[in-house]
Enzyme design. Structure first.
Site, PDB file in Angstrom:
ATOM      1  N   SER A 219      51.048  17.472  65.909  1.00  0.00           N
ATOM      2  CA  SER A 219      49.219  18.211  66.056  1.00  0.00           C
ATOM      3  C   SER A 219      48.910  17.870  67.126  1.00  0.00           C
ATOM      4  O   SER A 219      48.681  16.965  67.782  1.00  0.00           O
ATOM      5  CB  SER A 219      48.609  18.118  65.203  1.00  0.00           C
ATOM      6  OG  SER A 219      49.786  19.091  63.552  1.00  0.00           O
TER       7      SER A 219
ATOM      8  N   HIS B 275      50.873  24.791  66.554  1.00  0.00           N
ATOM      9  CA  HIS B 275      52.379  24.568  66.529  1.00  0.00           C
ATOM     10  C   HIS B 275      52.898  26.023  66.572  1.00  0.00           C
ATOM     11  O   HIS B 275      52.977  26.925  65.559  1.00  0.00           O
ATOM     12  CB  HIS B 275      52.724  23.850  65.065  1.00  0.00           C
ATOM     13  CG  HIS B 275      52.107  23.035  64.477  1.00  0.00           C
ATOM     14  ND1 HIS B 275      53.071  21.584  64.744  1.00  0.00           N
ATOM     15  CD2 HIS B 275      51.005  21.944  64.228  1.00  0.00           C
ATOM     16  CE1 HIS B 275      52.814  20.298  64.708  1.00  0.00           C
ATOM     17  NE2 HIS B 275      51.374  20.941  64.309  1.00  0.00           N
TER      18      HIS B 275
ATOM     19  N   HIS C  61      55.798  21.303  57.951  1.00  0.00           N
ATOM     20  CA  HIS C  61      55.097  20.413  57.119  1.00  0.00           C
ATOM     21  C   HIS C  61      55.259  20.598  55.912  1.00  0.00           C
ATOM     22  O   HIS C  61      55.276  21.186  55.631  1.00  0.00           O
ATOM     23  CB  HIS C  61      53.433  19.826  57.772  1.00  0.00           C
ATOM     24  CG  HIS C  61      53.355  20.007  59.271  1.00  0.00           C
ATOM     25  ND1 HIS C  61      52.929  20.747  59.417  1.00  0.00           N
ATOM     26  CD2 HIS C  61      53.103  18.065  59.109  1.00  0.00           C
ATOM     27  CE1 HIS C  61      52.579  20.244  61.383  1.00  0.00           C
ATOM     28  NE2 HIS C  61      52.982  19.342  60.922  1.00  0.00           N
TER      29      HIS C  61
ATOM     30  N   TYR D 197      53.334  19.910  53.481  1.00  0.00           N
ATOM     31  CA  TYR D 197      51.831  20.626  52.558  1.00  0.00           C
ATOM     32  C   TYR D 197      51.857  22.292  52.845  1.00  0.00           C
ATOM     33  O   TYR D 197      51.508  22.943  52.268  1.00  0.00           O
ATOM     34  CB  TYR D 197      50.555  20.316  53.237  1.00  0.00           C
ATOM     35  CG  TYR D 197      50.387  19.794  54.822  1.00  0.00           C
ATOM     36  CD1 TYR D 197      50.131  21.467  55.164  1.00  0.00           C
ATOM     37  CD2 TYR D 197      50.450  19.843  55.211  1.00  0.00           C
ATOM     38  CE1 TYR D 197      49.598  21.083  56.945  1.00  0.00           C
ATOM     39  CE2 TYR D 197      50.374  19.106  57.193  1.00  0.00           C
ATOM     40  CZ  TYR D 197      49.916  19.974  57.893  1.00  0.00           C
ATOM     41  OH  TYR D 197      50.089  20.364  58.696  1.00  0.00           O
ATOM     42  N   GLU D 198      52.898  22.963  54.392  1.00  0.00           N
ATOM     43  CA  GLU D 198      53.387  23.931  53.862  1.00  0.00           C
ATOM     44  C   GLU D 198      53.732  25.272  53.026  1.00  0.00           C
ATOM     45  O   GLU D 198      53.826  26.044  53.291  1.00  0.00           O
ATOM     46  CB  GLU D 198      53.851  24.196  55.190  1.00  0.00           C
ATOM     47  CG  GLU D 198      52.539  24.086  56.542  1.00  0.00           C
ATOM     48  CD  GLU D 198      53.128  24.205  57.702  1.00  0.00           C
ATOM     49  OE1 GLU D 198      53.493  25.499  58.572  1.00  0.00           O
ATOM     50  OE2 GLU D 198      53.524  23.479  58.519  1.00  0.00           O
TER      51      GLU D 198
ATOM     52  N   ALA E 112      50.260  13.705  65.578  1.00  0.00           N
ATOM     53  CA  ALA E 112      48.607  12.747  66.145  1.00  0.00           C
ATOM     54  C   ALA E 112      48.646  12.159  64.296  1.00  0.00           C
ATOM     55  O   ALA E 112      48.829  12.564  63.048  1.00  0.00           O
ATOM     56  CB  ALA E 112      48.349  14.320  65.708  1.00  0.00           C
TER      57      ALA E 112
ATOM     58  N   MET F 241      50.740  12.894  58.366  1.00  0.00           N
ATOM     59  CA  MET F 241      51.622  14.276  57.527  1.00  0.00           C
ATOM     60  C   MET F 241      52.350  14.385  57.550  1.00  0.00           C
ATOM     61  O   MET F 241      53.265  15.506  57.475  1.00  0.00           O
ATOM     62  CB  MET F 241      50.661  15.172  57.267  1.00  0.00           C
ATOM     63  CG  MET F 241      48.972  14.301  56.592  1.00  0.00           C
ATOM     64  SD  MET F 241      48.305  16.606  56.750  1.00  0.00           S
ATOM     65  CE  MET F 241      46.778  15.748  56.905  1.00  0.00           C
ATOM     66  N   SER F 242      53.493  13.717  59.005  1.00  0.00           N
ATOM     67  CA  SER F 242      54.640  14.255  59.459  1.00  0.00           C
ATOM     68  C   SER F 242      55.761  13.156  59.564  1.00  0.00           C
ATOM     69  O   SER F 242      55.247  11.995  59.395  1.00  0.00           O
ATOM     70  CB  SER F 242      54.606  15.446  60.181  1.00  0.00           C
ATOM     71  OG  SER F 242      54.388  14.061  61.656  1.00  0.00           O
TER      72      SER F 242
ATOM     73  N   ASN G 279      42.103  10.260  65.690  1.00  0.00           N
ATOM     74  CA  ASN G 279      40.762   9.612  64.557  1.00  0.00           C
ATOM     75  C   ASN G 279      40.680   8.408  64.128  1.00  0.00           C
ATOM     76  O   ASN G 279      41.810   7.673  63.424  1.00  0.00           O
ATOM     77  CB  ASN G 279      40.318  10.515  63.943  1.00  0.00           C
ATOM     78  CG  ASN G 279      41.476  10.606  62.841  1.00  0.00           C
ATOM     79  OD1 ASN G 279      42.287  11.395  62.999  1.00  0.00           O
ATOM     80  ND2 ASN G 279      40.755  10.592  61.729  1.00  0.00           N
TER      81      ASN G 279
ATOM     82  N   HIS H 135      40.601  18.977  61.478  1.00  0.00           N
ATOM     83  CA  HIS H 135      41.834  19.510  62.300  1.00  0.00           C
ATOM     84  C   HIS H 135      41.609  20.578  63.828  1.00  0.00           C
ATOM     85  O   HIS H 135      41.973  19.231  64.418  1.00  0.00           O
ATOM     86  CB  HIS H 135      42.394  20.578  61.616  1.00  0.00           C
ATOM     87  CG  HIS H 135      44.114  21.142  61.923  1.00  0.00           C
ATOM     88  ND1 HIS H 135      44.718  20.043  62.578  1.00  0.00           N
ATOM     89  CD2 HIS H 135      43.975  22.253  63.017  1.00  0.00           C
ATOM     90  CE1 HIS H 135      45.829  21.123  63.306  1.00  0.00           C
ATOM     91  NE2 HIS H 135      45.800  21.969  63.316  1.00  0.00           N
TER      92      HIS H 135
HETATM   93  N1  HPA Z   1      44.353  11.508  58.056  1.00  0.00           N
HETATM   94  C1  HPA Z   1      46.142  11.712  58.178  1.00  0.00           C
HETATM   95  N2  HPA Z   1      46.244  12.504  58.956  1.00  0.00           N
HETATM   96  C2  HPA Z   1      46.240  12.480  60.444  1.00  0.00           C
HETATM   97  C3  HPA Z   1      44.878  12.301  60.477  1.00  0.00           C
HETATM   98  C4  HPA Z   1      43.995  11.498  59.199  1.00  0.00           C
HETATM   99  O1  HPA Z   1      43.664  10.674  59.954  1.00  0.00           O
HETATM  100  N3  HPA Z   1      44.738  12.139  61.614  1.00  0.00           N
HETATM  101  C5  HPA Z   1      45.799  13.323  62.005  1.00  0.00           C
HETATM  102  N4  HPA Z   1      46.372  13.692  61.108  1.00  0.00           N
END
Ligand code: HPA
Length: 274
Positions: free
Chosen positions: A30, A61, A83, A85-86, A113, A211-212, A235, A247
């Site tokens: 991401s 993406h 992903h 989740y898609e 990310a 998440m990947s 973050n 996001h």
């Molecule tokens: N959690 C899950 N996926 C993420 C995060 C997070 O804090 N930041 C970027 N992708």
């Protein structure tokens, strides 16, 4: 079984690209899509030209294969990933990696990310992945094993190749870019974690959450590719800072840290052909 999908993907790629296929593949996470601008691109193949590739649906993406060079090293780059989740079945996430394997790829570099579990690894940090934990509840290798790619049961002791990790560390040092190392966990998403989940992950020895990546690493290790993983921390995990997560923040922070991670990737990948 996804054997037909892989055969059709190979045909579609060969129809669009006649040159020697690179031995190195790079997946852009991401906010890192614009690394495509840093590449010397010979050929662009949109995923919709490869009908069996799952199409990404997430902002940030793009959904294209870029074939070209990073520094002196030939690379095939996934500008945009898919992903769980898609709604893509985990098994379908194996199509692109196995297609690359059959086309001659030996090394997979995965970027993502991620959220940090440590206040002293803040947004903008770069973390080389030393190891992972699969908490996604899925595995793309579930189902009958395809022995042409690898054995039913396979070792994950050195999932992230120690030699590649050492190269990443050398590149970071040469460029004076601070580098963290740690354990990445994949959750299924699409929600960011609750503060309670982040506290739990911290107690379990996790350093970064996303998440990947884990699904792709599993498919690549099963078929004998060497794997490197790099997380761009966008973050602090939920509850570690007062800010709600979004996001948009992921994309903005990835953009802010793009210069460093892009220099690191160029130095590291360029060195692979030396
Ligand atoms: N959690 C899950 N996926 C993420 C995060 C997070 O804090 N930041 C970027 N992708």
């Amino acid at each position: 079984m996804i054997a037909q999908e892989i055969d059709r993907s190979i045909s579609a790629i060969k129809a669009a690209y006649k040159g020697d296929f690179p031995k190195v593949a790079l997946i852009l996470g991401s906010g890192l899509g614009k690394f495509g601008d840093v590449m010397e691109v010979d050929s662009i193949i949109s995923y919709d030209q490869i009908p069996d590739f799952p199409q990404p649906t997430v902002v940030g993406h793009a959904g294209r294969l870029l074939i070209g060079k990073v520094g002196r090293t030939p690379v095939v780059c996934m500008q945009g990933r898919m992903h769980l989740y898609e709604g893509h079945p985990a098994e379908n996430l194996a199509i692109s990696i196995r297609t690359f394997k059959r086309l001659g790829v030996e090394t997979l570099i995965i970027t993502n990310a991620a959220g940090s579990l440590h206040k002293d690894m803040p947004a903008g940090s770069i973390m080389a992945i030393d190891d992972h934990v699969n908490m996604s509840g899925h595995n793309p290798l579930t189902g009958p094993n395809d022995d042409d790619f690898g054995p039913r049961f396979f070792d994950m002791t050195e999932a992230y190749d120690p030699k590649l990790r050492a190269r990443i560390a050398r590149s970071a040092k040469a460029l004076d870019i601070p580098l963290y190392n740690g354990v990445y966990v994949q959750l299924a998403g699409p929600n960011f974690e609750t503060p309670a989940e982040i506290r739990m992950l911290g107690k379990l020895g996790i350093d970064a959450v996303g998440m990947s990546t884990v699904q792709e690493c599993l498919v690549a290790r099963h078929c004998g590719m060497t794997v490197a993983g790099i997380s761009l921390i966008t973050n602090l995990g939920a509850g570690l800072s007062p800010n709600p997560l979004s996001h948009e923040e992921t994309l903005a922070e990835a953009d802010a840290a793009f210069g460093d991670i892009s220099r690191l990737l160029v130095n590291f990948i360029d060195g692979l052909s030396q």
